[in-house]
Write a protein that holds these residues in place. Sequence first.
Motif, short mmCIF file in Angstrom:
data_model
loop_
_atom_site.label_atom_id
_atom_site.label_comp_id
_atom_site.label_asym_id
_atom_site.label_seq_id
_atom_site.Cartn_x
_atom_site.Cartn_y
_atom_site.Cartn_z
N ASP A 55 0.55 -1.24 0.09
CA ASP A 55 -0.17 -0.01 -0.36
C ASP A 55 1.37 2.03 0.44
O ASP A 55 1.48 1.46 0.93
N ALA A 56 1.29 1.27 -1.47
CA ALA A 56 1.67 2.67 -1.31
C ALA A 56 1.52 3.72 -0.29
O ALA A 56 2.42 5.09 0.03
N PHE B 279 0.61 -3.20 5.90
CA PHE B 279 1.39 -2.34 4.92
C PHE B 279 1.38 -3.53 3.32
O PHE B 279 2.24 -2.67 2.13
N GLY B 280 0.92 -4.21 3.50
CA GLY B 280 0.60 -5.05 2.15
C GLY B 280 -0.75 -4.89 1.75
O GLY B 280 -1.55 -3.48 2.10
N ILE B 281 -1.48 -5.01 0.27
CA ILE B 281 -1.96 -4.57 -0.31
C ILE B 281 -3.10 -5.46 0.52
O ILE B 281 -3.59 -6.43 1.16
N SER B 282 -3.96 -4.77 -0.06
CA SER B 282 -5.95 -5.00 0.78
C SER B 282 -6.75 -4.81 -0.30
O SER B 282 -6.19 -4.40 -1.97
N ASP B 283 -7.57 -5.12 -0.36
CA ASP B 283 -8.76 -4.95 -1.70
C ASP B 283 -9.28 -4.14 -2.25
O ASP B 283 -9.50 -3.83 -3.05
N LEU C 150 6.88 11.07 -10.46
CA LEU C 150 6.76 11.53 -8.81
C LEU C 150 7.68 9.96 -7.54
O LEU C 150 8.60 8.95 -8.47
N GLU C 151 8.08 10.99 -7.25
CA GLU C 151 9.14 10.19 -5.92
C GLU C 151 8.43 9.27 -5.47
O GLU C 151 7.44 9.33 -4.51
N ILE C 152 9.04 7.90 -4.79
CA ILE C 152 8.74 7.16 -3.86
C ILE C 152 8.05 8.08 -2.68
O ILE C 152 9.05 8.51 -2.02
N GLY C 153 7.36 7.54 -1.81
CA GLY C 153 6.72 9.31 -0.25
C GLY C 153 6.13 9.98 -0.79
O GLY C 153 4.92 10.21 -0.09
#
Length: 203
Positions: free
Chosen positions: A48-49, A100-104, A145-148
């Motif tokens: 999840d970004a 932190f992981g992906i969710s639906d 874009l930058e990460i974050g």
Amino acid sequence: MAAVQTFYLPHYPTYPIYVCMFKDVSNADFLRSQLLEANPKFDYAFLDATMILSLPHLLSASFLALHSHVTHRSKTRTPHSELVFRLHPSNNIGESYKRFGISDSTTYLIAVKIGLGPETTAESVMEHLSENVKGEAVLIGGGGLEIGMWANEAKVRKVYKLENKDAAKKEKNGAVNGVDRAEANQRQEVESVILGMVSLKGS
């Protein structure tokens, strides 16, 4: 077409870290289902970004995951699940994925693939993600874009149990040229603390 950015860790230069960012993702449920089914074709760290504060935040966890894999000290099934685990300050794997992981419902996604062998290349990662992620790929750096950039600092602070001292700092420090000094330094201070917490977990 997915835009892949390749990073190299100083201690492990033969293991490239491939990173892609997507926005407006509409099939997070499908991607998550592939992880739950342990489909080897979807062996990525899908993050999840909004929970990734910066590139150093991401690469610190990547280093610990890779180091654990190389030294046979992993706590999880794959280096990619280890990366998700290493982001969370606790040792609860389920909480790591939940936070932190992906969710639906994830719409801002960071996909990480650790190059463990010659069969994994930037091109193979780009092709596979382009075919399977329904979302808009975003260029990282170089005018992109930058990460974050999508980080929700309040959510990140909550997971790492960091008090929000913005109000007190603003009152103490005031503003310079219309820009609050506390606000300008806040993210850097938070990042520094979080990197320390991530590193301590890996020690």
